[in-house]
Design a protein around this motif. Sequence first.
Motif, PDB file in Angstrom:
ATOM      1  N   VAL A   4       0.846  -1.184   0.000  1.00  0.00           N
ATOM      2  CA  VAL A   4       0.000   0.000   0.000  1.00  0.00           C
ATOM      3  C   VAL A   4       0.879   1.231   0.000  1.00  0.00           C
ATOM      4  CG1 VAL A   4      -1.736   1.312   1.268  1.00  0.00           C
ATOM      5  CG2 VAL A   4      -1.830  -1.181   1.252  1.00  0.00           C
ATOM      6  N   ARG A   5       0.600   2.131  -0.913  1.00  0.00           N
ATOM      7  CA  ARG A   5       1.299   3.410  -0.956  1.00  0.00           C
ATOM      8  C   ARG A   5       0.266   4.505  -0.793  1.00  0.00           C
ATOM      9  NH1 ARG A   5       4.194   1.354  -6.096  1.00  0.00           N
ATOM     10  NH2 ARG A   5       5.612  -0.106  -5.126  1.00  0.00           N
ATOM     11  N   ASP A   6       0.354   5.231   0.300  1.00  0.00           N
ATOM     12  CA  ASP A   6      -0.574   6.325   0.555  1.00  0.00           C
ATOM     13  C   ASP A   6      -0.052   7.568  -0.137  1.00  0.00           C
ATOM     14  OD1 ASP A   6      -2.408   8.097   1.478  1.00  0.00           O
ATOM     15  OD2 ASP A   6      -2.076   7.682   3.602  1.00  0.00           O
ATOM     16  N   LEU A   7      -0.774   8.041  -1.138  1.00  0.00           N
ATOM     17  CA  LEU A   7      -0.336   9.185  -1.919  1.00  0.00           C
ATOM     18  C   LEU A   7      -0.820  10.501  -1.331  1.00  0.00           C
ATOM     19  CD1 LEU A   7      -0.892   7.764  -5.482  1.00  0.00           C
ATOM     20  CD2 LEU A   7       1.143   7.654  -4.062  1.00  0.00           C
ATOM     21  N   ARG A   8      -1.465  10.445  -0.175  1.00  0.00           N
ATOM     22  CA  ARG A   8      -1.971  11.657   0.458  1.00  0.00           C
ATOM     23  C   ARG A   8      -0.875  12.239   1.348  1.00  0.00           C
ATOM     24  NH1 ARG A   8      -6.917   8.985   3.244  1.00  0.00           N
ATOM     25  NH2 ARG A   8      -5.338   7.407   3.479  1.00  0.00           N
ATOM     26  N   SER A   9       0.174  12.793   0.760  1.00  0.00           N
ATOM     27  CA  SER A   9       1.337  13.195   1.524  1.00  0.00           C
ATOM     28  C   SER A   9       1.149  14.510   2.274  1.00  0.00           C
ATOM     29  CB  SER A   9       2.562  13.294   0.616  1.00  0.00           C
ATOM     30  OG  SER A   9       2.306  14.203  -0.422  1.00  0.00           O
ATOM     31  N   ALA A  10       0.475  15.468   1.693  1.00  0.00           N
ATOM     32  CA  ALA A  10       0.310  16.754   2.354  1.00  0.00           C
ATOM     33  C   ALA A  10      -0.688  16.646   3.486  1.00  0.00           C
ATOM     34  CB  ALA A  10      -0.166  17.793   1.343  1.00  0.00           C
ATOM     35  N   ALA A  11      -0.449  17.394   4.556  1.00  0.00           N
ATOM     36  CA  ALA A  11      -1.354  17.353   5.709  1.00  0.00           C
ATOM     37  C   ALA A  11      -2.775  17.718   5.306  1.00  0.00           C
ATOM     38  CB  ALA A  11      -0.849  18.296   6.795  1.00  0.00           C
ATOM     39  N   SER A  12      -2.924  18.684   4.397  1.00  0.00           N
ATOM     40  CA  SER A  12      -4.272  19.098   3.996  1.00  0.00           C
ATOM     41  C   SER A  12      -5.005  17.984   3.250  1.00  0.00           C
ATOM     42  CB  SER A  12      -4.211  20.344   3.115  1.00  0.00           C
ATOM     43  OG  SER A  12      -3.510  20.050   1.923  1.00  0.00           O
ATOM     44  N   ALA A  13      -4.280  17.110   2.570  1.00  0.00           N
ATOM     45  CA  ALA A  13      -4.915  16.031   1.821  1.00  0.00           C
ATOM     46  C   ALA A  13      -5.393  14.922   2.739  1.00  0.00           C
ATOM     47  CB  ALA A  13      -3.953  15.462   0.791  1.00  0.00           C
ATOM     48  N   ARG A  14      -4.911  14.877   3.966  1.00  0.00           N
ATOM     49  CA  ARG A  14      -5.338  13.837   4.899  1.00  0.00           C
ATOM     50  C   ARG A  14      -6.640  14.196   5.606  1.00  0.00           C
ATOM     51  NH1 ARG A  14       0.329  13.462   5.518  1.00  0.00           N
ATOM     52  NH2 ARG A  14       0.349  14.925   7.235  1.00  0.00           N
ATOM     53  N   ARG A  15      -7.072  15.434   5.499  1.00  0.00           N
ATOM     54  CA  ARG A  15      -8.323  15.830   6.121  1.00  0.00           C
ATOM     55  C   ARG A  15      -9.502  15.296   5.324  1.00  0.00           C
ATOM     56  NH1 ARG A  15      -6.553  21.227   5.461  1.00  0.00           N
ATOM     57  NH2 ARG A  15      -8.512  21.501   4.365  1.00  0.00           N
ATOM     58  N   ARG A  16     -10.579  14.990   6.013  1.00  0.00           N
ATOM     59  CA  ARG A  16     -11.781  14.489   5.339  1.00  0.00           C
ATOM     60  C   ARG A  16     -12.372  15.502   4.368  1.00  0.00           C
ATOM     61  NH1 ARG A  16     -15.063  10.297   6.581  1.00  0.00           N
ATOM     62  NH2 ARG A  16     -14.256   8.892   8.138  1.00  0.00           N
ATOM     63  N   ASP A  17     -12.145  16.800   4.618  1.00  0.00           N
ATOM     64  CA  ASP A  17     -12.744  17.820   3.770  1.00  0.00           C
ATOM     65  C   ASP A  17     -11.834  18.238   2.615  1.00  0.00           C
ATOM     66  OD1 ASP A  17     -10.857  19.087   5.313  1.00  0.00           O
ATOM     67  OD2 ASP A  17     -12.117  20.817   5.793  1.00  0.00           O
ATOM     68  N   ALA A  18     -10.760  17.517   2.394  1.00  0.00           N
ATOM     69  CA  ALA A  18      -9.851  17.844   1.296  1.00  0.00           C
ATOM     70  C   ALA A  18     -10.539  17.614  -0.043  1.00  0.00           C
ATOM     71  CB  ALA A  18      -8.583  17.000   1.388  1.00  0.00           C
ATOM     72  N   GLN A  19     -10.103  18.346  -1.052  1.00  0.00           N
ATOM     73  CA  GLN A  19     -10.701  18.236  -2.375  1.00  0.00           C
ATOM     74  C   GLN A  19     -10.470  16.874  -3.018  1.00  0.00           C
ATOM     75  OE1 GLN A  19     -13.116  20.312  -2.710  1.00  0.00           O
ATOM     76  NE2 GLN A  19     -12.502  21.015  -4.713  1.00  0.00           N
ATOM     77  N   THR A  20      -9.231  16.371  -2.987  1.00  0.00           N
ATOM     78  CA  THR A  20      -8.911  15.135  -3.678  1.00  0.00           C
ATOM     79  C   THR A  20      -8.100  14.223  -2.777  1.00  0.00           C
ATOM     80  OG1 THR A  20      -8.865  16.285  -5.791  1.00  0.00           O
ATOM     81  CG2 THR A  20      -7.776  14.156  -5.706  1.00  0.00           C
ATOM     82  N   LEU A  21      -8.473  12.947  -2.735  1.00  0.00           N
ATOM     83  CA  LEU A  21      -7.710  11.927  -2.031  1.00  0.00           C
ATOM     84  C   LEU A  21      -7.305  10.881  -3.046  1.00  0.00           C
ATOM     85  CD1 LEU A  21      -9.981  11.384   1.106  1.00  0.00           C
ATOM     86  CD2 LEU A  21      -7.911  12.757   0.951  1.00  0.00           C
ATOM     87  N   ILE A  45     -12.590   4.341   0.192  1.00  0.00           N
ATOM     88  CA  ILE A  45     -13.669   5.262  -0.173  1.00  0.00           C
ATOM     89  C   ILE A  45     -14.634   5.500   0.993  1.00  0.00           C
ATOM     90  CG2 ILE A  45     -13.421   4.795  -2.632  1.00  0.00           C
ATOM     91  CD1 ILE A  45     -16.004   3.222  -2.546  1.00  0.00           C
ATOM     92  N   ALA A  46     -14.818   4.501   1.850  1.00  0.00           N
ATOM     93  CA  ALA A  46     -15.663   4.706   3.031  1.00  0.00           C
ATOM     94  C   ALA A  46     -15.022   5.740   3.954  1.00  0.00           C
ATOM     95  CB  ALA A  46     -15.892   3.390   3.767  1.00  0.00           C
ATOM     96  N   ASP A  47     -13.701   5.672   4.128  1.00  0.00           N
ATOM     97  CA  ASP A  47     -12.991   6.660   4.943  1.00  0.00           C
ATOM     98  C   ASP A  47     -13.129   8.063   4.373  1.00  0.00           C
ATOM     99  OD1 ASP A  47     -12.216   4.679   6.685  1.00  0.00           O
ATOM    100  OD2 ASP A  47     -10.126   4.610   5.987  1.00  0.00           O
ATOM    101  N   ALA A  48     -13.336   8.164   3.069  1.00  0.00           N
ATOM    102  CA  ALA A  48     -13.522   9.463   2.416  1.00  0.00           C
ATOM    103  C   ALA A  48     -14.975   9.916   2.457  1.00  0.00           C
ATOM    104  CB  ALA A  48     -13.038   9.398   0.970  1.00  0.00           C
ATOM    105  N   GLY A  49     -15.855   9.092   3.038  1.00  0.00           N
ATOM    106  CA  GLY A  49     -17.254   9.470   3.168  1.00  0.00           C
ATOM    107  C   GLY A  49     -18.150   9.051   2.032  1.00  0.00           C
TER     108      GLY A  49
END
Length: 147
Positions: A4-21, A45-49
């Motif tokens: 598994v490679r998590d491409l959500r590197s920026a702190a803002s991308a880890r928030r649920r309200d981020a534009q793109t995950l 996708i469930a974690d993204a709501g």
Amino acid sequence: MGDVRDLRSAASARRRDAQTLAGELVVQAERSAPRVVRHWVMRTIADAGVGGSSNQVVELLTAELVSNAVVHGPEAGEVRVEVRIDAESVRVGVRDTGGGRPTVGHPEPTAPSGRGLALVEALSSDWGIQTHADGKTVWFEVRTHED
């Protein structure tokens, strides 16, 4: 089983309200791959709501594409799955190093297989095939809300 490679590197991308995950999973092309990938995509996708019927369609279509990659790709190869979630849709791409170009089949009703891409065509908002020097990516998008 998978890398598994998590491409959500920026702190803002880890928030649920981020534009793109986005995320990526690499698995070996073996019988258990569709199940492993399906569960990973569903958690992602469930974690993204994303829920409801969109969630179920993504689960089905992901399993179909990974199954195709395992069956039609090279033995002992890798299957790379990318997921991208934004405010409008979920996009899943399944890449393998197999040759050929997949086509939508219309098998007889009693045929045991051959309906995967027909399901992708019927249930996704958009889909396509991207060829690479070392294989192909089959992708689909499912809208996550109604206009």
